[in-house]
Design an enzyme around this catalytic site. Structure first.
Site, PDB file in Angstrom:
ATOM      1  N   ASP A  12       0.831  -1.204   0.000  1.00 55.98           N
ATOM      2  CA  ASP A  12       0.000   0.000   0.000  1.00 55.98           C
ATOM      3  C   ASP A  12       0.870   1.261   0.000  1.00 55.98           C
ATOM      4  O   ASP A  12       1.978   1.261   0.543  1.00 55.98           O
ATOM      5  CB  ASP A  12      -0.915  -0.024   1.235  1.00 55.98           C
ATOM      6  CG  ASP A  12      -2.081   0.943   1.091  1.00 55.98           C
ATOM      7  OD1 ASP A  12      -2.446   1.290  -0.054  1.00 55.98           O
ATOM      8  OD2 ASP A  12      -2.618   1.375   2.132  1.00 55.98           O
ATOM      9  N   GLY A  13       0.346   2.321  -0.609  1.00 55.83           N
ATOM     10  CA  GLY A  13       1.009   3.624  -0.531  1.00 55.83           C
ATOM     11  C   GLY A  13       1.586   4.140  -1.840  1.00 55.83           C
ATOM     12  O   GLY A  13       2.190   5.220  -1.873  1.00 55.83           O
ATOM     13  N   TRP A  17       2.729   8.077  -2.626  1.00 55.46           N
ATOM     14  CA  TRP A  17       4.146   8.274  -2.976  1.00 55.46           C
ATOM     15  C   TRP A  17       4.266   9.099  -4.252  1.00 55.46           C
ATOM     16  O   TRP A  17       5.027  10.065  -4.315  1.00 55.46           O
ATOM     17  CB  TRP A  17       4.817   6.905  -3.150  1.00 55.46           C
ATOM     18  CG  TRP A  17       6.308   6.949  -3.263  1.00 55.46           C
ATOM     19  CD1 TRP A  17       7.216   6.845  -2.250  1.00 55.46           C
ATOM     20  CD2 TRP A  17       7.085   7.106  -4.473  1.00 55.46           C
ATOM     21  NE1 TRP A  17       8.502   6.919  -2.742  1.00 55.46           N
ATOM     22  CE2 TRP A  17       8.452   7.081  -4.107  1.00 55.46           C
ATOM     23  CE3 TRP A  17       6.760   7.260  -5.815  1.00 55.46           C
ATOM     24  CZ2 TRP A  17       9.486   7.195  -5.034  1.00 55.46           C
ATOM     25  CZ3 TRP A  17       7.790   7.388  -6.744  1.00 55.46           C
ATOM     26  CH2 TRP A  17       9.140   7.352  -6.351  1.00 55.46           C
ATOM     27  N   HIS A  29       2.562   3.857  -8.898  1.00 57.75           N
ATOM     28  CA  HIS A  29       2.343   2.453  -9.274  1.00 57.75           C
ATOM     29  C   HIS A  29       3.528   1.907 -10.072  1.00 57.75           C
ATOM     30  O   HIS A  29       3.952   0.772  -9.869  1.00 57.75           O
ATOM     31  CB  HIS A  29       1.052   2.305 -10.083  1.00 57.75           C
ATOM     32  CG  HIS A  29      -0.186   2.572  -9.277  1.00 57.75           C
ATOM     33  ND1 HIS A  29      -0.400   1.987  -8.050  1.00 57.75           N
ATOM     34  CD2 HIS A  29      -1.274   3.351  -9.516  1.00 57.75           C
ATOM     35  CE1 HIS A  29      -1.570   2.402  -7.571  1.00 57.75           C
ATOM     36  NE2 HIS A  29      -2.113   3.236  -8.438  1.00 57.75           N
ATOM     37  N   ASN A  60     -10.952  -2.654  -5.406  1.00 58.34           N
ATOM     38  CA  ASN A  60     -10.233  -1.617  -6.154  1.00 58.34           C
ATOM     39  C   ASN A  60     -10.944  -1.207  -7.451  1.00 58.34           C
ATOM     40  O   ASN A  60     -10.562  -0.215  -8.080  1.00 58.34           O
ATOM     41  CB  ASN A  60      -8.785  -2.041  -6.455  1.00 58.34           C
ATOM     42  CG  ASN A  60      -7.876  -2.016  -5.241  1.00 58.34           C
ATOM     43  OD1 ASN A  60      -6.961  -2.821  -5.108  1.00 58.34           O
ATOM     44  ND2 ASN A  60      -8.109  -1.076  -4.312  1.00 58.34           N
ATOM     45  N   ARG A 176      -4.651  -2.479   8.769  1.00 57.39           N
ATOM     46  CA  ARG A 176      -5.865  -3.226   8.439  1.00 57.39           C
ATOM     47  C   ARG A 176      -5.546  -4.238   7.342  1.00 57.39           C
ATOM     48  O   ARG A 176      -4.510  -4.141   6.687  1.00 57.39           O
ATOM     49  CB  ARG A 176      -6.982  -2.280   8.003  1.00 57.39           C
ATOM     50  CG  ARG A 176      -6.632  -1.382   6.843  1.00 57.39           C
ATOM     51  CD  ARG A 176      -7.795  -0.416   6.525  1.00 57.39           C
ATOM     52  NE  ARG A 176      -7.490   0.496   5.462  1.00 57.39           N
ATOM     53  CZ  ARG A 176      -7.553   1.828   5.556  1.00 57.39           C
ATOM     54  NH1 ARG A 176      -7.884   2.402   6.699  1.00 57.39           N
ATOM     55  NH2 ARG A 176      -7.284   2.589   4.517  1.00 57.39           N
ATOM     56  N   GLU A 189       2.196 -13.768  11.486  1.00 54.92           N
ATOM     57  CA  GLU A 189       2.807 -12.647  12.215  1.00 54.92           C
ATOM     58  C   GLU A 189       2.654 -11.386  11.361  1.00 54.92           C
ATOM     59  O   GLU A 189       3.049 -11.371  10.195  1.00 54.92           O
ATOM     60  CB  GLU A 189       4.296 -12.924  12.474  1.00 54.92           C
ATOM     61  CG  GLU A 189       4.578 -14.231  13.196  1.00 54.92           C
ATOM     62  CD  GLU A 189       3.957 -14.315  14.580  1.00 54.92           C
ATOM     63  OE1 GLU A 189       3.772 -13.252  15.222  1.00 54.92           O
ATOM     64  OE2 GLU A 189       3.656 -15.444  15.021  1.00 54.92           O
TER      65      GLU A 189
HETATM   66  C1  IPE Z   1      -5.118  -2.753  -0.353  1.00 58.03           C
HETATM   67  O1  IPE Z   1      -4.899  -1.407  -0.494  1.00 58.03           O
HETATM   68  C2  IPE Z   1      -5.182  -3.398  -1.709  1.00 58.03           C
HETATM   69  C3  IPE Z   1      -3.894  -3.601  -2.376  1.00 58.03           C
HETATM   70  C4  IPE Z   1      -2.725  -3.320  -1.874  1.00 58.03           C
HETATM   71  C5  IPE Z   1      -3.985  -4.192  -3.697  1.00 58.03           C
HETATM   72  P1  IPE Z   1      -6.093  -0.367  -0.565  1.00 58.03           P
HETATM   73  O2  IPE Z   1      -5.469   0.965  -0.727  1.00 58.03           O
HETATM   74  O3  IPE Z   1      -7.066  -0.779  -1.613  1.00 58.03           O
HETATM   75  O4  IPE Z   1      -6.765  -0.534   0.860  1.00 58.03           O
HETATM   76  P2  IPE Z   1      -7.786   0.425   1.615  1.00 58.03           P
HETATM   77  O5  IPE Z   1      -8.905   0.728   0.666  1.00 58.03           O
HETATM   78  O6  IPE Z   1      -7.040   1.645   1.995  1.00 58.03           O
HETATM   79  O7  IPE Z   1      -8.220  -0.358   2.818  1.00 58.03           O
HETATM   80  C1  IPE Z   2      -1.148   0.423  -4.036  1.00 55.60           C
HETATM   81  O1  IPE Z   2      -1.284   1.517  -3.244  1.00 55.60           O
HETATM   82  C2  IPE Z   2      -2.276  -0.550  -3.911  1.00 55.60           C
HETATM   83  C3  IPE Z   2      -2.966  -0.852  -5.166  1.00 55.60           C
HETATM   84  C4  IPE Z   2      -4.260  -0.950  -5.208  1.00 55.60           C
HETATM   85  C5  IPE Z   2      -2.217  -1.070  -6.391  1.00 55.60           C
HETATM   86  P1  IPE Z   2      -2.491   2.564  -3.371  1.00 55.60           P
HETATM   87  O2  IPE Z   2      -2.829   2.792  -4.802  1.00 55.60           O
HETATM   88  O3  IPE Z   2      -3.628   2.119  -2.525  1.00 55.60           O
HETATM   89  O4  IPE Z   2      -1.808   3.836  -2.773  1.00 55.60           O
HETATM   90  P2  IPE Z   2      -2.421   4.831  -1.672  1.00 55.60           P
HETATM   91  O5  IPE Z   2      -2.769   3.983  -0.481  1.00 55.60           O
HETATM   92  O6  IPE Z   2      -3.617   5.470  -2.295  1.00 55.60           O
HETATM   93  O7  IPE Z   2      -1.308   5.769  -1.400  1.00 55.60           O
HETATM   94 MG    MG Z   3      -4.088   2.397  -0.565  1.00 54.51          MG
END
Ligand code: IPE
Ligand code: IPE
Ligand code: MG
Length: 222
Positions: A12-13, A17, A29, A60, A176, A189
């Protein structure tokens, strides 16, 4: 010392970024893919047998169409360009999730990759694409209801034949699971990092695996 067979990643993130770098979410991405490549390479060196990456969740689809198609495009381009490299590194690719809903061209390249890497032995890399753990559990339950004699619930999940993750790593600061491997992570873990996925590196991975090895895992025992 705990045995380490399987690490799962909620990467995530990426979006934050890319925005932080003032280049937009999709740039994040793209960088995220680079991190995946580096982590796979290091995991081969550390002799970690199985990795699972959460690439695209069943939720997503709520994102803008342009971001979804960009994500699918970078996965397709990666395998188009680097399939021979994936094969020569000994990587076996599996897909976890509902493939039928993915665009045809992506489905085609993923299916081809699964076939071409089927006998590879160095590392198993599972990509969870259009994956949702609740959907997976419902799918398994439906299959089981057609089978009078069933032994092991896990055999009806996308992860059949795979051990449960020993470690789950989520980057991006949220604590989460976002509908990821709810069944499989019963005794996993959990490691939550503030770092955004494009900044995650081999050293972070090493530190976590070293910490993991010393944890006293009980599985309900003492
Ligand atoms: C979890 O990230 C899904 C993936 C990493 C593919 P999200 O960005 O979709 O999660 P939420 O919506 O913040 O819980
Ligand atoms: C990658 O992070 C997870 C994917 C769904 C590919 P995000 O796209 O959720 O990035 P943030 O959480 O919005 O920064
Ligand atoms: Mg995210």
């Amino acid at each position: 010392m705990n045995k380490l067979s399987h690490i799962a990643f909620i990467m995530d993130g990426n979006g934050r970024w890319g925005k932080k770098k003032k280049k937009g979410r999709n740039y994040g991405h793209l960088k995220g893919v680079e991190t995946v490549k580096k982590i796979v390479k290091s995991s081969i060196n550390y002799k970690i047998p199985i990795l699972t990456f959460y690439v695209f969740s069943s939720e997503n689809w709520k994102r803008p169409k342009s971001e979804i198609s960009f994500l699918f495009k970078i996965i397709k381009n990666y395998f188009d360009k680097e399939i021979s490299h994936v094969i020569s590194q000994g990587i076996k690719i599996n897909i976890l999730g509902e493939m039928s809903k993915l665009p045809q061209d992506l489905k085609r390249i993923l299916t081809k990759t699964i076939v071409l890497t089927k006998s590879n032995k160095k590392i198993i890399v599972n990509l969870a694409i259009n994956y949702g753990s609740r959907d997976e559990i419902i799918m398994a339950t439906k299959k089981i209801s057609n089978h009078k004699k069933f032994k092991n619930f896990s055999n009806y999940l996308y992860t059949l034949n795979l051990p449960d993750p020993d470690i789950l790593i989520r980057t991006g600061g949220h604590k989460r699971l976002s509908n990821f491997m709810l069944w499989q992570c019963a005794y996993t873990e959990l490691f939550f990092l503030k770092k955004l996925w494009p900044d995650f590196n081999a050293n972070d991975l090493k530190k976590i695996t070293e910490k993991f090895k010393k944890i006293k895992r009980n599985f309900g025992g003492i």
